[in-house]
Scaffold this motif. Structure first.
Motif, PDB file in Angstrom:
ATOM      1  N   VAL A  10      -5.874   6.301   5.160  1.00 17.18           N
ATOM      2  CA  VAL A  10      -5.822   5.197   4.188  1.00 17.18           C
ATOM      3  C   VAL A  10      -7.221   4.927   3.648  1.00 17.18           C
ATOM      4  CG1 VAL A  10      -5.360   2.728   3.910  1.00 17.18           C
ATOM      5  CG2 VAL A  10      -3.758   4.156   5.201  1.00 17.18           C
ATOM      6  N   LEU A  11      -8.218   4.963   4.525  1.00 17.31           N
ATOM      7  CA  LEU A  11      -9.605   4.741   4.111  1.00 17.31           C
ATOM      8  C   LEU A  11     -10.036   5.792   3.084  1.00 17.31           C
ATOM      9  CD1 LEU A  11     -12.175   3.016   4.675  1.00 17.31           C
ATOM     10  CD2 LEU A  11     -12.801   4.769   6.342  1.00 17.31           C
ATOM     11  N   ARG A  12      -9.723   7.053   3.359  1.00 21.20           N
ATOM     12  CA  ARG A  12     -10.074   8.120   2.405  1.00 21.20           C
ATOM     13  C   ARG A  12      -9.357   7.917   1.068  1.00 21.20           C
ATOM     14  NH1 ARG A  12      -9.789  11.030   7.158  1.00 21.20           N
ATOM     15  NH2 ARG A  12      -7.714  11.844   6.717  1.00 21.20           N
ATOM     16  N   GLU A  13      -8.086   7.523   1.119  1.00 20.33           N
ATOM     17  CA  GLU A  13      -7.333   7.258  -0.115  1.00 20.33           C
ATOM     18  C   GLU A  13      -7.986   6.132  -0.917  1.00 20.33           C
ATOM     19  OE1 GLU A  13      -3.283   6.462   1.009  1.00 20.33           O
ATOM     20  OE2 GLU A  13      -2.956   8.533   1.704  1.00 20.33           O
ATOM     21  N   MET A  64       0.836  -1.175   0.000  1.00 20.21           N
ATOM     22  CA  MET A  64       0.000   0.000   0.000  1.00 20.21           C
ATOM     23  C   MET A  64       0.885   1.244   0.000  1.00 20.21           C
ATOM     24  SD  MET A  64      -3.488  -0.616   2.020  1.00 20.21           S
ATOM     25  CE  MET A  64      -4.605  -1.871   1.502  1.00 20.21           C
ATOM     26  N   SER A  65       0.754   2.118   0.989  1.00 17.77           N
ATOM     27  CA  SER A  65       1.461   3.386   0.960  1.00 17.77           C
ATOM     28  C   SER A  65       2.307   3.565   2.212  1.00 17.77           C
ATOM     29  CB  SER A  65       0.446   4.528   0.868  1.00 17.77           C
ATOM     30  OG  SER A  65      -0.316   4.603   2.069  1.00 17.77           O
ATOM     31  N   ALA A  66       3.062   4.653   2.228  1.00 18.60           N
ATOM     32  CA  ALA A  66       3.859   4.977   3.406  1.00 18.60           C
ATOM     33  C   ALA A  66       2.948   5.252   4.604  1.00 18.60           C
ATOM     34  CB  ALA A  66       4.744   6.182   3.118  1.00 18.60           C
ATOM     35  N   VAL A  67       1.799   5.841   4.345  1.00 19.34           N
ATOM     36  CA  VAL A  67       0.836   6.106   5.419  1.00 19.34           C
ATOM     37  C   VAL A  67       0.370   4.781   6.006  1.00 19.34           C
ATOM     38  CG1 VAL A  67      -1.420   7.094   5.978  1.00 19.34           C
ATOM     39  CG2 VAL A  67       0.092   8.281   4.381  1.00 19.34           C
ATOM     40  N   TRP A  68       0.085   3.823   5.127  1.00 16.17           N
ATOM     41  CA  TRP A  68      -0.343   2.498   5.572  1.00 16.17           C
ATOM     42  C   TRP A  68       0.711   1.855   6.463  1.00 16.17           C
ATOM     43  CZ3 TRP A  68      -4.191  -0.680   6.252  1.00 16.17           C
ATOM     44  CH2 TRP A  68      -3.929  -2.044   6.433  1.00 16.17           C
ATOM     45  N   GLU A  69       1.966   1.886   6.011  1.00 19.28           N
ATOM     46  CA  GLU A  69       3.059   1.284   6.770  1.00 19.28           C
ATOM     47  C   GLU A  69       3.202   1.933   8.143  1.00 19.28           C
ATOM     48  OE1 GLU A  69       6.582   1.343   4.378  1.00 19.28           O
ATOM     49  OE2 GLU A  69       5.607   0.252   2.752  1.00 19.28           O
ATOM     50  N   ASN A 125       0.244   2.505  19.794  1.00 24.08           N
ATOM     51  CA  ASN A 125      -0.122   3.912  19.648  1.00 24.08           C
ATOM     52  C   ASN A 125      -1.437   3.968  18.861  1.00 24.08           C
ATOM     53  OD1 ASN A 125      -0.363   6.642  19.191  1.00 24.08           O
ATOM     54  ND2 ASN A 125       1.736   6.911  18.491  1.00 24.08           N
ATOM     55  N   PHE A 126      -2.524   3.620  19.558  1.00 28.04           N
ATOM     56  CA  PHE A 126      -3.815   3.428  18.895  1.00 28.04           C
ATOM     57  C   PHE A 126      -4.416   4.717  18.341  1.00 28.04           C
ATOM     58  CE2 PHE A 126      -3.817  -0.130  22.110  1.00 28.04           C
ATOM     59  CZ  PHE A 126      -3.382  -1.090  21.204  1.00 28.04           C
ATOM     60  N   ALA A 127      -4.225   5.827  19.035  1.00 24.73           N
ATOM     61  CA  ALA A 127      -4.797   7.098  18.571  1.00 24.73           C
ATOM     62  C   ALA A 127      -4.189   7.503  17.223  1.00 24.73           C
ATOM     63  CB  ALA A 127      -4.593   8.190  19.605  1.00 24.73           C
ATOM     64  N   GLU A 128      -2.873   7.425  17.120  1.00 24.95           N
ATOM     65  CA  GLU A 128      -2.224   7.789  15.854  1.00 24.95           C
ATOM     66  C   GLU A 128      -2.553   6.776  14.761  1.00 24.95           C
ATOM     67  OE1 GLU A 128       2.052   9.162  13.930  1.00 24.95           O
ATOM     68  OE2 GLU A 128       1.986   8.557  16.042  1.00 24.95           O
ATOM     69  N   ALA A 129      -2.577   5.496  15.110  1.00 22.09           N
ATOM     70  CA  ALA A 129      -2.929   4.464  14.131  1.00 22.09           C
ATOM     71  C   ALA A 129      -4.335   4.720  13.594  1.00 22.09           C
ATOM     72  CB  ALA A 129      -2.838   3.077  14.755  1.00 22.09           C
TER      73      ALA A 129
END
Length: 108
Positions: free
Chosen positions: A27-30, A1-6, A16-20
């Motif tokens: 990722v959902l919007r993408e 997928m993407s760097a955001v996904w990783e 770190n659930f809040a940031e995840a």
């Protein structure tokens, strides 16, 4: 997928659930913009899991139920089975917490 996904997966694994959660939403919007049904379903799954893993029971139930609708619509029988297992585990967790008088899940 993407760097955001990783980065989302790494944050999730590190607790770190809040940031995840924020990153999985990106990722959902993408996936929505790209009209990628597979990536969309996967992102929905991970959004539900991050709530589940963070013991945010009310949000996890809501997200797994939304995921279930998508999986049923897509004919994803394996996904449906997995989602029902998580919903059952949430039910058991909530009942156990109620009996102990502990947290009953946060709501957003």
């Amino acid at each position: 997928m993407s760097a955001v996904w990783e980065k989302a997966v790494r944050c999730h694994r590190e607790g770190n659930f809040a940031e995840a959660d924020q990153l999985y939403h990106r990722v959902l919007r993408e996936a929505e913009v790209a009209e990628d049904k597979n990536a969309y379903e996967i992102a929905r799954y991970h959004l539900a899991r991050v709530a589940f893993d963070g013991h945010d029971n009310a949000v996890a139930v809501r997200r797994f139920n939304r995921l279930l609708e998508i999986q049923e619509y897509n004919g994803d029988n394996r996904g449906v089975s997995r989602t029902y297992r998580y919903l059952a585990e949430l039910y058991i967790r909530q009942r156990s917490e109620e009996r102990r008088g502990g947290k009953e899940g946060r709501s957003r």
